[in-house]
Design a protein around this motif. Structure first.
Motif, PDB file in Angstrom:
ATOM      1  N   VAL A  82       0.857  -1.186   0.000  1.00 60.06           N
ATOM      2  CA  VAL A  82       0.000   0.000   0.000  1.00 60.06           C
ATOM      3  C   VAL A  82       0.888   1.230   0.000  1.00 60.06           C
ATOM      4  N   ILE A  83       0.624   2.131  -0.933  1.00 56.02           N
ATOM      5  CA  ILE A  83       1.368   3.388  -1.024  1.00 56.02           C
ATOM      6  C   ILE A  83       0.409   4.516  -0.692  1.00 56.02           C
ATOM      7  N   ALA A  84       0.821   5.378   0.232  1.00 51.18           N
ATOM      8  CA  ALA A  84      -0.017   6.512   0.633  1.00 51.18           C
ATOM      9  C   ALA A  84       0.184   7.670  -0.342  1.00 51.18           C
ATOM     10  N   ARG A  85      -0.911   8.260  -0.787  1.00 51.57           N
ATOM     11  CA  ARG A  85      -0.835   9.464  -1.612  1.00 51.57           C
ATOM     12  C   ARG A  85      -0.840  10.692  -0.709  1.00 51.57           C
ATOM     13  N   THR A  86      -0.486  11.826  -1.292  1.00 52.65           N
ATOM     14  CA  THR A  86      -0.397  13.055  -0.498  1.00 52.65           C
ATOM     15  C   THR A  86      -1.732  13.431   0.133  1.00 52.65           C
ATOM     16  N   ASN A  87      -2.850  13.049  -0.500  1.00 52.25           N
ATOM     17  CA  ASN A  87      -4.181  13.354   0.053  1.00 52.25           C
ATOM     18  C   ASN A  87      -4.431  12.670   1.387  1.00 52.25           C
ATOM     19  N   SER A  88      -3.694  11.609   1.687  1.00 56.41           N
ATOM     20  CA  SER A  88      -3.937  10.864   2.924  1.00 56.41           C
ATOM     21  C   SER A  88      -3.444  11.620   4.165  1.00 56.41           C
ATOM     22  N   LYS A  89      -2.671  12.669   3.948  1.00 56.32           N
ATOM     23  CA  LYS A  89      -2.192  13.473   5.073  1.00 56.32           C
ATOM     24  C   LYS A  89      -3.352  14.135   5.790  1.00 56.32           C
ATOM     25  N   GLY A  90      -3.386  14.009   7.109  1.00 56.79           N
ATOM     26  CA  GLY A  90      -4.417  14.667   7.897  1.00 56.79           C
ATOM     27  C   GLY A  90      -5.765  13.963   7.917  1.00 56.79           C
ATOM     28  N   ARG A  91      -5.878  12.810   7.270  1.00 55.88           N
ATOM     29  CA  ARG A  91      -7.143  12.070   7.289  1.00 55.88           C
ATOM     30  C   ARG A  91      -7.245  11.235   8.553  1.00 55.88           C
ATOM     31  N   ASN A  92      -8.474  10.962   8.979  1.00 52.24           N
ATOM     32  CA  ASN A  92      -8.652  10.158  10.185  1.00 52.24           C
ATOM     33  C   ASN A  92      -8.721   8.673   9.844  1.00 52.24           C
ATOM     34  N   TYR A  93      -8.839   7.856  10.868  1.00 50.29           N
ATOM     35  CA  TYR A  93      -8.819   6.400  10.699  1.00 50.29           C
ATOM     36  C   TYR A  93      -9.935   5.914   9.777  1.00 50.29           C
ATOM     37  N   LYS A  94     -11.137   6.450   9.941  1.00 48.64           N
ATOM     38  CA  LYS A  94     -12.281   5.994   9.145  1.00 48.64           C
ATOM     39  C   LYS A  94     -12.054   6.221   7.649  1.00 48.64           C
ATOM     40  N   HIS A  95     -11.463   7.376   7.282  1.00 43.52           N
ATOM     41  CA  HIS A  95     -11.173   7.649   5.875  1.00 43.52           C
ATOM     42  C   HIS A  95     -10.179   6.638   5.324  1.00 43.52           C
ATOM     43  N   ILE A  96      -9.103   6.402   6.077  1.00 45.22           N
ATOM     44  CA  ILE A  96      -8.045   5.479   5.625  1.00 45.22           C
ATOM     45  C   ILE A  96      -8.615   4.066   5.508  1.00 45.22           C
ATOM     46  N   GLU A  97      -9.360   3.639   6.522  1.00 45.26           N
ATOM     47  CA  GLU A  97      -9.927   2.289   6.506  1.00 45.26           C
ATOM     48  C   GLU A  97     -10.890   2.115   5.331  1.00 45.26           C
ATOM     49  N   GLY A  98     -11.751   3.088   5.118  1.00 45.60           N
ATOM     50  CA  GLY A  98     -12.695   3.025   4.009  1.00 45.60           C
ATOM     51  C   GLY A  98     -11.993   2.946   2.666  1.00 45.60           C
ATOM     52  N   SER A  99     -10.939   3.714   2.531  1.00 49.11           N
ATOM     53  CA  SER A  99     -10.161   3.719   1.299  1.00 49.11           C
ATOM     54  C   SER A  99      -9.473   2.376   1.068  1.00 49.11           C
ATOM     55  N   LEU A 100      -8.917   1.804   2.124  1.00 47.97           N
ATOM     56  CA  LEU A 100      -8.235   0.509   2.024  1.00 47.97           C
ATOM     57  C   LEU A 100      -9.224  -0.599   1.682  1.00 47.97           C
ATOM     58  N   MET A 101     -10.374  -0.609   2.336  1.00 49.49           N
ATOM     59  CA  MET A 101     -11.384  -1.628   2.055  1.00 49.49           C
ATOM     60  C   MET A 101     -11.919  -1.491   0.628  1.00 49.49           C
ATOM     61  N   ASN A 102     -12.041  -0.261   0.159  1.00 50.09           N
ATOM     62  CA  ASN A 102     -12.458  -0.013  -1.223  1.00 50.09           C
ATOM     63  C   ASN A 102     -11.463  -0.633  -2.213  1.00 50.09           C
ATOM     64  N   LEU A 103     -10.170  -0.498  -1.926  1.00 47.58           N
ATOM     65  CA  LEU A 103      -9.145  -1.080  -2.798  1.00 47.58           C
ATOM     66  C   LEU A 103      -9.205  -2.605  -2.785  1.00 47.58           C
ATOM     67  N   PHE A 104      -9.387  -3.189  -1.590  1.00 42.67           N
ATOM     68  CA  PHE A 104      -9.478  -4.651  -1.495  1.00 42.67           C
ATOM     69  C   PHE A 104     -10.687  -5.165  -2.275  1.00 42.67           C
ATOM     70  N   LYS A 105     -11.785  -4.408  -2.209  1.00 39.27           N
ATOM     71  CA  LYS A 105     -12.999  -4.788  -2.930  1.00 39.27           C
ATOM     72  C   LYS A 105     -12.765  -4.729  -4.438  1.00 39.27           C
ATOM     73  N   LYS A 106     -12.132  -3.643  -4.889  1.00 41.20           N
ATOM     74  CA  LYS A 106     -11.810  -3.475  -6.314  1.00 41.20           C
ATOM     75  C   LYS A 106     -10.904  -4.606  -6.800  1.00 41.20           C
ATOM     76  N   ALA A 107      -9.958  -5.018  -5.939  1.00 43.58           N
ATOM     77  CA  ALA A 107      -9.006  -6.060  -6.313  1.00 43.58           C
ATOM     78  C   ALA A 107      -9.634  -7.453  -6.312  1.00 43.58           C
TER      79      ALA A 107
END
Length: 112
Positions: A82-107
């Motif tokens: 997993v590579i973090a993009r610059t937009n991930s700066k300052g995001r909370n746990y829920k945003h990061i988790e949602g984004s990660l789960m979205n990627l797993f679903k897409k994959a």
């Protein structure tokens, strides 16, 4: 445990070269089927573009924690980076988790 982590530069490079990438606004996921293992290996990369060390380490911790809490729902036998993009700066746990789960679903490796 050590065997569940990607650590060496060569391991990351293999996943980058041979794996496929999926992305969204916060994260990029590289996924590579590693035929030899019946478990997943996981690595995180956060570049200096994201911020200073405190910011990078916070983003890394959030990604690792959201993976740890959801790893039981994933299909096994993959190397994941997993590579973090610059937009991930300052995001909370829920945003990061949602984004990660979205990627797993897409994959297509989510067992839900």
């Amino acid at each position: 445990m050590k065997k569940y982590k990607l650590r060496k530069n060569a391991e990351f490079r293999t996943v980058y070269r041979r794996g496929k990438s999926i992305s969204n606004e916060l994260l990029v996921l590289y996924i590579y089927r590693n035929g030899k293992n019946n478990f997943n290996r996981f690595g995180v990369s956060v570049s200096k573009k994201v911020g200073k060390s405190v910011v990078r380490n916070r983003v890394r911790r959030l990604i690792k924690e959201s993976y740890r809490l959801n790893s039981h729902e994933l299909k096994q036998g993959y190397d994941l980076v997993v590579i973090a993009r610059t937009n991930s700066k300052g995001r909370n746990y829920k945003h990061i988790e949602g984004s990660l789960m979205n990627l797993f679903k897409k994959a297509g490796i989510l067992n839900r």
